[in-house]
Design a protein around this motif. Sequence first.
Motif, PDB file in Angstrom:
ATOM      1  N   ARG A   1       0.171   2.555   3.273  1.00 10.95           N
ATOM      2  CA  ARG A   1      -0.716   2.585   5.101  1.00 10.95           C
ATOM      3  C   ARG A   1      -1.220   1.500   5.536  1.00 10.95           C
ATOM      4  N   TRP A   2      -0.363   0.574   6.737  1.00  8.87           N
ATOM      5  CA  TRP A   2      -1.194   0.016   7.037  1.00  8.87           C
ATOM      6  C   TRP A   2      -3.037   0.281   7.669  1.00  8.87           C
ATOM      7  N   LEU A   3      -3.568  -0.323   7.413  1.00  5.09           N
ATOM      8  CA  LEU A   3      -5.699  -1.110   7.164  1.00  5.09           C
ATOM      9  C   LEU A   3      -5.358  -1.762   8.495  1.00  5.09           C
ATOM     10  N   LYS A   4      -6.811  -1.923   9.129  1.00  2.00           N
ATOM     11  CA  LYS A   4      -7.163  -2.728   9.750  1.00  2.00           C
ATOM     12  C   LYS A   4      -8.287  -2.996   9.163  1.00  2.00           C
ATOM     13  N   ALA A   5      -8.456  -4.061   8.158  1.00  2.00           N
ATOM     14  CA  ALA A   5     -10.118  -4.736   7.037  1.00  2.00           C
ATOM     15  C   ALA A   5      -9.914  -6.685   7.614  1.00  2.00           C
ATOM     16  N   LYS A   6     -11.340  -6.114   7.917  1.00  2.00           N
ATOM     17  CA  LYS A   6     -11.749  -7.383   7.797  1.00  2.00           C
ATOM     18  C   LYS A   6     -10.798  -8.262   8.890  1.00  2.00           C
ATOM     19  N   GLU A   7     -10.414  -8.119  10.238  1.00  2.00           N
ATOM     20  CA  GLU A   7      -9.654  -8.809  11.159  1.00  2.00           C
ATOM     21  C   GLU A   7      -8.602  -9.573  10.669  1.00  2.00           C
ATOM     22  N   GLN A   8      -7.881  -8.657   9.894  1.00  2.00           N
ATOM     23  CA  GLN A   8      -6.027  -8.293   9.545  1.00  2.00           C
ATOM     24  C   GLN A   8      -6.110  -6.825   9.078  1.00  2.00           C
TER      25      GLN A   8
ATOM     26  N   ILE B   1      -2.520  -0.211   2.112  1.00  2.00           N
ATOM     27  CA  ILE B   1      -3.400  -0.196   1.038  1.00  2.00           C
ATOM     28  C   ILE B   1      -1.827   1.214   0.063  1.00  2.00           C
ATOM     29  N   SER B   2      -1.325   0.538  -1.148  1.00  2.00           N
ATOM     30  CA  SER B   2      -0.261   0.363  -1.420  1.00  2.00           C
ATOM     31  C   SER B   2      -0.644   2.292  -2.365  1.00  2.00           C
ATOM     32  N   SER B   3       0.729   3.063  -2.858  1.00  2.00           N
ATOM     33  CA  SER B   3       0.265   4.226  -4.291  1.00  2.00           C
ATOM     34  C   SER B   3       1.465   4.063  -4.504  1.00  2.00           C
ATOM     35  N   GLN B   4       1.335   4.982  -4.921  1.00  2.00           N
ATOM     36  CA  GLN B   4       2.907   5.284  -6.125  1.00  2.00           C
ATOM     37  C   GLN B   4       3.265   7.052  -5.877  1.00  2.00           C
ATOM     38  N   THR B   5       2.630   7.670  -5.150  1.00  2.00           N
ATOM     39  CA  THR B   5       2.923   9.120  -4.633  1.00  2.00           C
ATOM     40  C   THR B   5       3.065   9.284  -2.898  1.00  2.00           C
ATOM     41  N   GLY B   6       3.329   9.785  -2.159  1.00  2.00           N
ATOM     42  CA  GLY B   6       3.620  10.286  -1.352  1.00  2.00           C
ATOM     43  C   GLY B   6       3.160  11.236  -0.561  1.00  2.00           C
ATOM     44  N   GLY B   7       3.194  12.601   0.734  1.00  2.00           N
ATOM     45  CA  GLY B   7       2.583  13.590   1.047  1.00  2.00           C
ATOM     46  C   GLY B   7       0.593  13.344   0.708  1.00  2.00           C
ATOM     47  N   GLU B   8       0.043  14.787   0.488  1.00  2.00           N
ATOM     48  CA  GLU B   8      -1.499  14.965   1.130  1.00  2.00           C
ATOM     49  C   GLU B   8      -2.640  13.668  -0.245  1.00  2.00           C
ATOM     50  N   GLU B   9      -1.387  13.980  -1.635  1.00  2.00           N
ATOM     51  CA  GLU B   9      -2.145  12.769  -2.743  1.00  2.00           C
ATOM     52  C   GLU B   9      -1.913  11.166  -2.514  1.00  2.00           C
TER      53      GLU B   9
ATOM     54  N   LEU C   1     -12.665   3.920   8.409  1.00  2.00           N
ATOM     55  CA  LEU C   1     -11.688   3.243   8.426  1.00  2.00           C
ATOM     56  C   LEU C   1     -10.257   3.518   9.972  1.00  2.00           C
ATOM     57  N   GLU C   2     -10.062   2.040  10.112  1.00  2.00           N
ATOM     58  CA  GLU C   2      -9.409   2.091  11.305  1.00  2.00           C
ATOM     59  C   GLU C   2      -8.010   1.879  10.514  1.00  2.00           C
ATOM     60  N   TRP C   3      -7.144   3.373  10.728  1.00  2.00           N
ATOM     61  CA  TRP C   3      -5.956   3.510  10.040  1.00  2.00           C
ATOM     62  C   TRP C   3      -5.263   3.044  11.034  1.00  2.00           C
ATOM     63  N   GLU C   4      -3.661   2.312  10.999  1.00  2.00           N
ATOM     64  CA  GLU C   4      -2.698   1.633  11.997  1.00  2.00           C
ATOM     65  C   GLU C   4      -1.438   2.149  11.681  1.00  2.00           C
ATOM     66  N   SER C   5      -1.533   3.080  10.572  1.00  2.00           N
ATOM     67  CA  SER C   5      -0.192   3.511  10.670  1.00  2.00           C
ATOM     68  C   SER C   5       0.148   5.065   9.341  1.00  2.00           C
ATOM     69  N   GLY C   6       0.901   5.925   9.424  1.00  2.00           N
ATOM     70  CA  GLY C   6       0.787   6.371   8.456  1.00  2.00           C
ATOM     71  C   GLY C   6       1.254   6.274   7.227  1.00  2.00           C
ATOM     72  N   MET C   7       2.182   7.462   6.501  1.00  2.00           N
ATOM     73  CA  MET C   7       2.956   6.360   5.287  1.00  2.00           C
ATOM     74  C   MET C   7       4.079   5.722   5.536  1.00  2.00           C
ATOM     75  N   VAL C   8       4.372   4.870   4.921  1.00  2.00           N
ATOM     76  CA  VAL C   8       5.481   4.382   4.759  1.00  2.00           C
ATOM     77  C   VAL C   8       5.942   3.193   3.881  1.00  2.00           C
ATOM     78  N   SER C   9       7.359   3.282   3.978  1.00  2.00           N
ATOM     79  CA  SER C   9       7.707   2.568   2.881  1.00  2.00           C
ATOM     80  C   SER C   9       7.527   1.145   2.297  1.00  2.00           C
TER      81      SER C   9
END
Length: 532
Positions: free
Chosen positions: A115-122, A126-134, A157-165
């Motif tokens: 997911r894309w996260l707004k952090a420290k002005e950029q 943030i990646s993960s090997q799993t999808g869905g709720e987990e 936390l300022e999320w900028e997107s949902g889970m994407v590849s």
Amino acid sequence: MSMDKIVALCKRRGFLFPSSEIYGGLNGFWDYGPLGVELKRNVKEAWWKDMVSGHDELTQIEGTPASFQMVGLDCSIIMHPQVWKCSGHYDLFHDYMVDCKESKKRYRHDQLRGRWLKAKEQSVFISSQTGGEEGLEETQTRALKFLGMRNKQVGDLEWESGMVSLLTVKDFSVVLAPDATQLGTLTEPREFNLMFKTFVGALAGEEGAAFLRPETAQGIFVNFKNVVDSTRVKTPFGIAQIGKSFRNEITPRNFTFRSREFEQMEIEFFCHPNQSQAWYKWWRDRRYQWYTNLGLSPERLILREHEPSELSHYSCGTADIEYAFPFLPQGEFGELEGIAHRADFDLRSHQEGKLVKDGETLIVENGADGKPRHKGSGKDLQYFDDRVRERYWPHVIEPSAGADRGTLAFLCEAYAEEPVEGGEVRTVMRFHPRIAPVKAAIFPLVNREGMPEKAKELYRSLKGDFGVQYDDGGAIGRRYRRQDEAGTPVCITIDGQTMTDNTVTWRDRDSLQQIRVPFGEIETRLRSLLKP
Ligand code: ATP
């Protein structure tokens, strides 16, 4: 249903063990235990019987009567290296991997999400090997840690997107890899051929190089002419093979679902090009039905036609049979089998050679069109139909199934927990009797009064024809529980009444009903349970 419970039962009861476990195991390799080997053999035997030795030759395609023959093969695992050049595996059978410079871990490019996260002005990925709720939870925990925030600040936390590849991410310098603490530790994606390489004979150099087969199908194509010449098969006909295949998967996971050594059950079905679309549909539906006949629930099993954009350039249609495995996020399915319309691609390639991927310099011969090709066998692999005196390239329909993935789906489907009297929970594996590792368990109620002798006599008389087990250990309730976890459809108890009227207690695994059955009827009853 939680996957952990299924994995624990598999270990406890002897369905599956990690390979070389006493040395810490080897990632991507598994051993089938005493119950598992019976289960998987039964799956393979049901397939062979239903698809090959016992298949119904008379059928209909699109409302017209049709008939076809099926024969089998058992080919070698290591084949001439040119096979893989002409099949396309040498050039194209790869995944893209990314390495993490910090954790030294390797991932499949297409399997990472985030997911894309707004952090420290950029914007940070943030990646993960799993999808869905987990996956959502994991990225949240990692984002908090990365920013040095506390759990209660999660709302900030300022999320900028949902889970994407990760495939959608162009700039890796802003990616936080799944096991890293800093940004930008992933390398650019690199090709990784999945074939295991080995060396034949004493030659250690490239002349001796060979590959373990990554699929069983090619053994069938290269033997096409041998089969036609040595048998009386006429199109349409199919050639089937069951055997081990090997793929050096970058990230083996999800129990046996993605292993590095596994078994396939493949059919190449050869027919006239005019009829290939109809046969494609026939096989797609037949194969789906095979799984439901053996107990997979239609609510968890889908037949998914590929979108035109997913098809290989030569394919006129591909469908996957997919199962909702418990380790997948809700709503996602994993492939058990692919049914592909391959047209005349494979036979042609093994005769004429195959175009080499752009930019590679390999041992090739110029084709008629002047383009570089891997050299084909040059053997005539066309089919001559002497009934109508027509020579043509047969079209191929390929139902390609994984024996281990099928077995895993049957294991997951079978697992059930249900409350029983006394507030206890019964764990039971509801296998279809045809694939159940043990067909019947035979118990003496007590170890005296002639019951063990009578029970052993019954056990010995059935053992030659059925997978039966004898058990005289412990209270009868405990023995029932053990057989429930093994998925045994019937328990037969020799008790006091047997000694007077020659009937036994016949206990059904699913209904828990107990009825009296005369000794002489046992064999017929077992036989009818095992009918397809
Ligand atoms: P995936 O996309 O999951 O890697 P695939 O599309 O590459 O699978 P195919 O090449 O079509 O798979 O192989 C046919 C069947 O072989 C699959 O449907 C699956 O049941 C089985 N299979 C393929 N790879 C593996 C593996 N690594 N472990 C276990 N079974 C496998």
